[in-house]
Enzyme design. Structure first.
Site, PDB file in Angstrom:
ATOM      1  N   ARG A 184       0.846  -1.204   0.000  1.00 27.95           N
ATOM      2  CA  ARG A 184       0.000   0.000   0.000  1.00 27.95           C
ATOM      3  C   ARG A 184       0.881   1.254   0.000  1.00 27.95           C
ATOM      4  O   ARG A 184       0.604   2.235  -0.668  1.00 27.95           O
ATOM      5  CB  ARG A 184      -0.943   0.016   1.219  1.00 27.95           C
ATOM      6  CG  ARG A 184      -1.640   1.342   1.371  1.00 27.95           C
ATOM      7  CD  ARG A 184      -2.798   1.416   2.361  1.00 27.95           C
ATOM      8  NE  ARG A 184      -2.779   0.518   3.459  1.00 27.95           N
ATOM      9  CZ  ARG A 184      -2.042   0.663   4.572  1.00 27.95           C
ATOM     10  NH1 ARG A 184      -1.243   1.692   4.729  1.00 27.95           N
ATOM     11  NH2 ARG A 184      -2.111  -0.231   5.537  1.00 27.95           N
ATOM     12  N   TYR A 225     -17.437  16.551 -14.565  1.00 29.74           N
ATOM     13  CA  TYR A 225     -17.884  15.152 -14.567  1.00 29.74           C
ATOM     14  C   TYR A 225     -18.881  14.938 -13.416  1.00 29.74           C
ATOM     15  O   TYR A 225     -18.641  15.398 -12.291  1.00 29.74           O
ATOM     16  CB  TYR A 225     -16.655  14.228 -14.429  1.00 29.74           C
ATOM     17  CG  TYR A 225     -17.009  12.809 -14.076  1.00 29.74           C
ATOM     18  CD1 TYR A 225     -17.849  12.051 -14.899  1.00 29.74           C
ATOM     19  CD2 TYR A 225     -16.535  12.221 -12.913  1.00 29.74           C
ATOM     20  CE1 TYR A 225     -18.188  10.759 -14.563  1.00 29.74           C
ATOM     21  CE2 TYR A 225     -16.865  10.925 -12.580  1.00 29.74           C
ATOM     22  CZ  TYR A 225     -17.700  10.192 -13.411  1.00 29.74           C
ATOM     23  OH  TYR A 225     -18.038   8.907 -13.077  1.00 29.74           O
ATOM     24  N   ASP A 262      -8.035  18.627 -14.287  1.00 28.52           N
ATOM     25  CA  ASP A 262      -8.393  17.255 -14.651  1.00 28.52           C
ATOM     26  C   ASP A 262      -8.088  17.106 -16.141  1.00 28.52           C
ATOM     27  O   ASP A 262      -8.759  17.698 -16.987  1.00 28.52           O
ATOM     28  CB  ASP A 262      -9.883  17.026 -14.354  1.00 28.52           C
ATOM     29  CG  ASP A 262     -10.311  15.586 -14.609  1.00 28.52           C
ATOM     30  OD1 ASP A 262      -9.698  14.922 -15.466  1.00 28.52           O
ATOM     31  OD2 ASP A 262     -11.284  15.132 -13.969  1.00 28.52           O
ATOM     32  N   LYS A 274      -9.367   5.987 -18.564  1.00 25.39           N
ATOM     33  CA  LYS A 274      -9.717   6.454 -19.902  1.00 25.39           C
ATOM     34  C   LYS A 274      -8.528   6.286 -20.866  1.00 25.39           C
ATOM     35  O   LYS A 274      -8.066   5.195 -21.067  1.00 25.39           O
ATOM     36  CB  LYS A 274     -10.223   7.899 -19.815  1.00 25.39           C
ATOM     37  CG  LYS A 274     -11.258   8.107 -18.692  1.00 25.39           C
ATOM     38  CD  LYS A 274     -12.519   7.353 -18.941  1.00 25.39           C
ATOM     39  CE  LYS A 274     -13.582   7.327 -17.847  1.00 25.39           C
ATOM     40  NZ  LYS A 274     -13.400   7.859 -16.564  1.00 25.39           N
TER      41      LYS A 274
HETATM   42  N1  PLP Z   1     -12.670  12.923 -14.320  1.00 25.78           N
HETATM   43  C1  PLP Z   1     -13.284  12.780 -15.504  1.00 25.78           C
HETATM   44  C2  PLP Z   1     -13.175  13.886 -16.509  1.00 25.78           C
HETATM   45  C3  PLP Z   1     -14.020  11.637 -15.794  1.00 25.78           C
HETATM   46  O1  PLP Z   1     -14.625  11.517 -16.991  1.00 25.78           O
HETATM   47  C4  PLP Z   1     -14.104  10.603 -14.813  1.00 25.78           C
HETATM   48  C5  PLP Z   1     -14.865   9.372 -15.066  1.00 25.78           C
HETATM   49  O2  PLP Z   1     -15.600   9.260 -16.030  1.00 25.78           O
HETATM   50  C6  PLP Z   1     -13.473  10.797 -13.592  1.00 25.78           C
HETATM   51  C7  PLP Z   1     -12.751  11.959 -13.369  1.00 25.78           C
HETATM   52  C8  PLP Z   1     -13.557   9.762 -12.495  1.00 25.78           C
HETATM   53  O3  PLP Z   1     -12.728   8.670 -12.794  1.00 25.78           O
HETATM   54  P1  PLP Z   1     -12.990   7.170 -12.337  1.00 25.78           P
HETATM   55  O4  PLP Z   1     -14.237   6.712 -13.008  1.00 25.78           O
HETATM   56  O5  PLP Z   1     -11.753   6.462 -12.803  1.00 25.78           O
HETATM   57  O6  PLP Z   1     -13.130   7.168 -10.854  1.00 25.78           O
END
Ligand code: PLP
Length: 391
Positions: free
Chosen positions: A49, A102, A173, A198
């Protein structure tokens, strides 16, 4: 000797470093624990961890690609948001985030706000006055650009300047672009976060996340906190994500070719009320995207003139694209944000963000461009009431 470029260094992370058998691909380290030579004499790794050699190779590659001091690899993209909230926001502190972020990010911040942990301000980052006014008392600003699902572009340089002037830290992000299309740290961001689920992994078989930190001292603390909070990613996930990352450059190039074909198929079709893709000159963020990104990405959204009934006709019998959440994988996906990715947002928040019932978000994959374009043309014909399955 010529110095290797950023991509080559990241792509080759760990290759040829195995000292046991000279394996080209670094082996995966699954052990949860490591032998101490004597009490207090750790080899550098003690418990998985806290630190894991496989995870560290992925961290190195991500830090290299983003131009940060270090990266901390965590279990999910939302774990990365959680880590940054815990790192940056004191109890009762303020987070400023885009109103069209998101849906899961919105839900996470809203959850903390509802419980009194922090104040979450969701505002329009494209309105400089509104943005500046929202910064009073803020400690963390979270910018997602391009935004999900409307592909709005935020001026990272301008937002970084205003954020720093207000004494806050900027988190970008960068999930939609990946570091190959945008490097927020070069534009002034203090932290970059990724849902590596992604583009970084790119094969839709791992959920993961990462935080890349600009400053070396802070980076150490972020890594420490990820262990304290129990957010770090497992070895298998890190291994697969690094394997996926090694083809990121090739995938991004082909995503771009296919996206142009899909946009061409959709543009001007009478079923389309609005087409959101930063590569279009008509897109309000086109010039900014051209300046701050090195490509326009493979996410686009289509607002159908006929609202939800048209969206349902579009999806009925749609070829090639699967109706599914997520994005950035090798396969083409389509989602209906109002009932899927952004269902966690209140209807009022969706309305403010401009996410209607006729909106579809497309993630263009790596299938043959002509098959993707044909599928979209057929679906738009159906949406408009033309074509076989319309009646
Ligand atoms: N940020 C963006 C722009 C996203 O599209 C997503 C998920 O779709 C996330 C964060 C969250 O990521 P995760 O689904 O891997 O927890």
């Amino acid at each position: 000797m010529a110095e290797l470029g950023t991509w080559t260094r990241a792509m080759r992370s760990g290759l040829g470093t195995d000292t046991s058998h000279k394996a080209v691909v670094p082996p995966i380290h699954l052990s949860t624990n490591y032998v101490f030579a004597a009490p207090g004499e750790s080899s550098g790794y003690d418990y998985s961890r806290a630190g894991n050699p496989t995870r560290d190779l992925l961290s190195d590659a991500l830090a290299t690609l983003e131009g940060g001091a270090a990266a901390t690899v965590v279990a999910t993209g939302l774990a990365a948001v959680t880590l940054l909230v815990e790192e940056l926001v004191p109890v009762g502190g303020v987070v400023v985030c885009q109103h069209d972020c998101y849906g899961g990010t919105w839900r996470l911040l809203n959850h903390h706000a509802t419980r009194g942990r922090l104040e979450a301000r969701f505002v329009d980052f494209n309105d400089p006055e509104v943005f500046k006014a929202s910064l009073d008392g803020a400690s963390m600003v979270l910018a997602e650009t391009p935004s999900n699902p409307l592909l709005r572009i935020t001026d990272l340089r301008a937002v970084a300047e205003a954020t720093h002037a207000a004494g806050a830290q900027l988190v970008a992000d960068n999930t939609f672009c990946s570091p190959l299309l945008q490097r927020p740290i070069d534009l002034g961001a203090d932290y970059v976060l990724h849902s590596t689920t992604k583009f970084i992994n790119g094969h839709s078989d791992v959920v993961g996340g990462a935080v890349v930190t600009r400053d070396p001292e802070t980076a150490e603390h972020v890594g420490w906190l990820a262990n304290v909070l129990g957010l770090t990613a497992g070895a298998f996930d890190s291994y697969l994500t690094l394997r996926g990352l090694r083809t990121l450059d090739a995938r991004i190039r082909m995503h771009a070719i296919n996206t142009e074909a899909v946009v061409d198929a959709a543009q001007g079709h009478p079923a389309v009320a609005a087409l959101h893709w930063p590569g279009l000159e008509t897109h309000p963020g086109h010039e900014l995207a051209a300046r701050q990104q090195s490509g326009f990405g493979s996410l686009l959204s289509i607002d159908l003139a006929g609202g939800r009934p048209a969206a349902e006709r579009f999806l009925q019998g749609l070829q090639v694209f699967h109706l599914a959440e997520s994005l950035g994988g090798v396969e083409s996906l389509i989602c209906h944000p109002a009932t899927m990715t952004h269902a966690g947002m209140s209807p009022e928040a969706r309305a403010v963000a401009g996410i209607g019932d006729g909106l579809l978000r497309l993630s263009v994959g790596l299938e043959a461009a002509e098959d993707l374009a044909a599928a979209i043309t057929e679906a738009l014909d159906r949406a408009q009431g033309r074509g076989e399955s319309a009646g």
